[in-house]
Design a protein around this motif. Structure first.
Motif, PDB file in Angstrom:
ATOM      1  N   PHE B 133     -38.514 -14.322 -49.471  1.00  0.00           N
ATOM      2  CA  PHE B 133     -37.947 -13.486 -48.386  1.00  0.00           C
ATOM      3  C   PHE B 133     -38.014 -11.999 -48.613  1.00  0.00           C
ATOM      4  CE2 PHE B 133     -34.492 -15.060 -51.048  1.00  0.00           C
ATOM      5  CZ  PHE B 133     -33.964 -13.750 -51.462  1.00  0.00           C
ATOM      6  N   ILE B 134     -37.696 -11.334 -47.357  1.00  0.00           N
ATOM      7  CA  ILE B 134     -37.539  -9.840 -47.770  1.00  0.00           C
ATOM      8  C   ILE B 134     -35.943  -9.516 -47.123  1.00  0.00           C
ATOM      9  CG2 ILE B 134     -40.036  -9.150 -47.450  1.00  0.00           C
ATOM     10  CD1 ILE B 134     -39.381  -8.217 -44.768  1.00  0.00           C
ATOM     11  N   SER B 135     -35.500  -8.645 -47.580  1.00  0.00           N
ATOM     12  CA  SER B 135     -34.224  -8.086 -47.057  1.00  0.00           C
ATOM     13  C   SER B 135     -34.618  -6.835 -46.292  1.00  0.00           C
ATOM     14  CB  SER B 135     -33.235  -7.544 -48.070  1.00  0.00           C
ATOM     15  OG  SER B 135     -32.981  -8.881 -49.093  1.00  0.00           O
ATOM     16  N   VAL B 136     -34.134  -7.020 -44.803  1.00  0.00           N
ATOM     17  CA  VAL B 136     -34.417  -5.891 -43.948  1.00  0.00           C
ATOM     18  C   VAL B 136     -32.979  -5.624 -43.137  1.00  0.00           C
ATOM     19  CG1 VAL B 136     -36.701  -6.091 -43.698  1.00  0.00           C
ATOM     20  CG2 VAL B 136     -35.151  -7.386 -42.382  1.00  0.00           C
ATOM     21  N   ARG B 137     -32.857  -4.464 -42.688  1.00  0.00           N
ATOM     22  CA  ARG B 137     -31.822  -4.197 -41.837  1.00  0.00           C
ATOM     23  C   ARG B 137     -31.793  -4.959 -40.580  1.00  0.00           C
ATOM     24  NH1 ARG B 137     -31.731  -0.506 -37.879  1.00  0.00           N
ATOM     25  NH2 ARG B 137     -33.957   0.357 -37.585  1.00  0.00           N
ATOM     26  N   THR B 138     -30.833  -5.330 -40.100  1.00  0.00           N
ATOM     27  CA  THR B 138     -30.898  -6.090 -38.884  1.00  0.00           C
ATOM     28  C   THR B 138     -30.576  -5.165 -37.725  1.00  0.00           C
ATOM     29  OG1 THR B 138     -28.439  -6.687 -38.863  1.00  0.00           O
ATOM     30  CG2 THR B 138     -30.402  -8.323 -39.622  1.00  0.00           C
TER      31      THR B 138
END
Lengths: 255, 254
Positions: B133-138
């Protein structure tokens, strides 16, 4: 998980170990063959070459320990990886692979050389042990040449004249005579040819797979790597077996 | 319409995970060559239900080759062996009248059989949870071109992203290795800018989880690539090997 456990305790790490030690051992196999081929240049050439190797002294031991270390790591990772592979599938398929596109069977079923790496490898290891006992430790009981003692084969400083009395470390070993006497025994030569054949069979898979394990293979160069593996294996096979064949055919003989 | 076919099926039946299991033979009559393999099994199951027997359990969902649910080894070959095809997209016209078809579940220690042809593939989920997965700002949708990605790399990333996680690579590998799956997941995210922050951690953690799940190792036989319904390339395993080495050198620890 630090760097060392990342190498020795993981699947990919052990494959690196496998590939790097395999590449090192391939290097030895090539150099050893080139050295052996000096037998065709006559007794003086190969005996002098052997004397020069022995004159390396401590460096020779560094090389020997390095080789032994590589063999050890190669076998250790092979056994480890193979036992994990066995555990990963304990129930085999009942049906033999018959894809609906029959021509794809060759791509789907693993090649024989790939399936038998552990067996070809372990037989080669057993042969290498015998080979060392034969020519390095010079055990007379196993040479099959009527208890000929290779330990008594020495030459004078011109590398050709045999000495009746020689001493390890003081005189030069008569490697040429050892090779000729050793391979004159048909059973020994046949065993040698079979072992070298297995080695090249092993290399025909290993030499191309090592590039994949080290992450330097892709579809553009893969065909060349596969050709290199098969081509190098064939050349090594021919190079090595040329010696027992020439001895048995009396093309190489003493005097 | 082409002539209907009569086939003999030899199917693995297993009541639950603890059952030892056995093969049972069934007759599949009046099968249209235009049916998919799963439709053929549906017909057989209708017959079984009609005669009061337990139908053959198998996984299926989309039946259009993109969900990765269907999982069966047909005549010793994962998904039956048609190039780039899942079992649900395999048509009966590839089989001939009167033939015996052997159907087995994926065989791997890491994929225990639940029932009949259904295996537990949550090992793949656990590997994904470690870094697929990747971590991105929502929040608001970012501008489409805010992050430049080269066409070559996005194409390659998309090739890897095609993996549907069906597990055929594991089923086909002589070592039941999951390397093609893990390689596709690691490669896909390592090729795009969005995947960079967790790049090393992802490679180390996913490989470790793969090992912990009890999958085998790669012998570079190419079987996985040959049966993969999405034709994921073996090149991605080489890429994973690079990614892992790079991560070990750069980070060394998870």
């Amino acid at each position: 998980m630090d760097f060392i456990t990342g190498i020795f305790k993981t699947s990919l790490g052990r494959k690196y170990v496998m590939a790097i030690t395999g590449a090192g051992l391939f290097g030895f196999v090539v150099m050893h063959m080139l050295g052996n081929l000096l037998v065709f240049a006559g007794p003086a050439a190969i005996n002098e070459y052997a004397a020069k190797l022995h004159a390396l002294g401590p460096l020779l031991w560094v090389a020997r320990i390095g080789l032994l270390g590589m063999v050890g790591l190669h076998i250790w990772s092979a056994i480890k990886l193979t036992s994990e592979n066995r555990e990963a599938r304990t129930v085999e398929y009942d049906a033999a692979a018959e894809p609906v596109d029959a021509h794809r069977r060759g791509d789907i079923v693993a090649k024989f050389a790939a399936r038998t790496m552990i067996f070809s490898g372990l037989i080669i290891a057993a042969f290498a042990f015998y080979h060392l006992a034969h020519f390095t430790w010079k055990v007379p009981q196993i040479n099959g040449a009527g208890m000929e003692d290779f330990e008594s084969y020495y030459v004078a400083d011109d590398f050709t004249t045999p000495l009746a009395e020689g001493k390890e470390g003081k005189n030069h070993a008569d490697v040429f005579k050892m090779i000729v006497t050793g391979f004159k025994v048909p059973a020994v030569s046949v065993f040698y040819v079979v072992a070298v054949g297995l080695l090249c069979f092993h290399l025909s898979h290993g030499l191309s797979a090592m590039f994949q394990s080290l992450g330097i293979k892709n579809k553009n160069i893969a065909p060349w790597m596969d050709r290199f593996a098969v081509g190098a294996s064939a050349l090594i096979f021919l190079g090595y077996i040329s010696i027992p064949v020439s001895v048995l055919a009396a093309f190489i003989k003493i005097g | 319409m082409d002539k209907l076919m009569n086939l003999k099926l030899k199917v693995w039946r297993q009541d639950d995970a603890d059952d030892v299991g056995r093969f049972e033979e069934y007759q599949a009559d009046d099968i249209s060559p235009d049916m998919s393999f799963l439709e053929m099994l549906d017909v057989v199951n209708e017959g079984l239900i009609g005669s009061g027997k337990e139908p053959i359990a198998f996984d299926s969902d989309c039946r259009e080759g993109i969900c990765g649910s269907c999982s069966m080894v047909i005549n010793g070959t994962a998904h039956g062996g048609q190039k780039g095809t899942t079992a649900c997209q395999l048509h009966m016209r590839h089989f001939s009248d009167g033939m015996t078809i052997t159907i087995e579940p994926w065989r791997a220690t890491a994929f225990p059989v639940h029932r009949d042809l259904v295996v537990d593939r949550t090992a793949f989920d656990r590997i994904q949870q470690k870094g697929g997965f990747i971590s991105v700002r929502t929040g608001s949708v970012p501008d489409a071109n805010a992050i430049p990605v080269s066409k070559d790399e996005s194409d390659l990333a998309m090739d890897a992203a095609q993996c549907i996680g069906c597990g055929a690579c594991v089923a086909a590998c002589k070592n039941a290795s999951a390397m093609l799956f893990v390689a596709a997941k690691i490669s896909h995210l390592s090729l795009v800018p969005q995947g960079q922050p967790e790049r090393e951690r992802r490679a180390l953690a996913m490989v470790k989880q793969m090992d912990d799940e009890g999958f085998g190792n790669c012998t570079v036989t190419g079987s996985c690539e040959a049966v993969c319904p999405k034709e994921i390339s073996l090149d991605f395993i080489a890429r994973m090997n690079r990614e892992y080495g790079r991560a070990l050198i750069k980070k060394g620890t998870i």
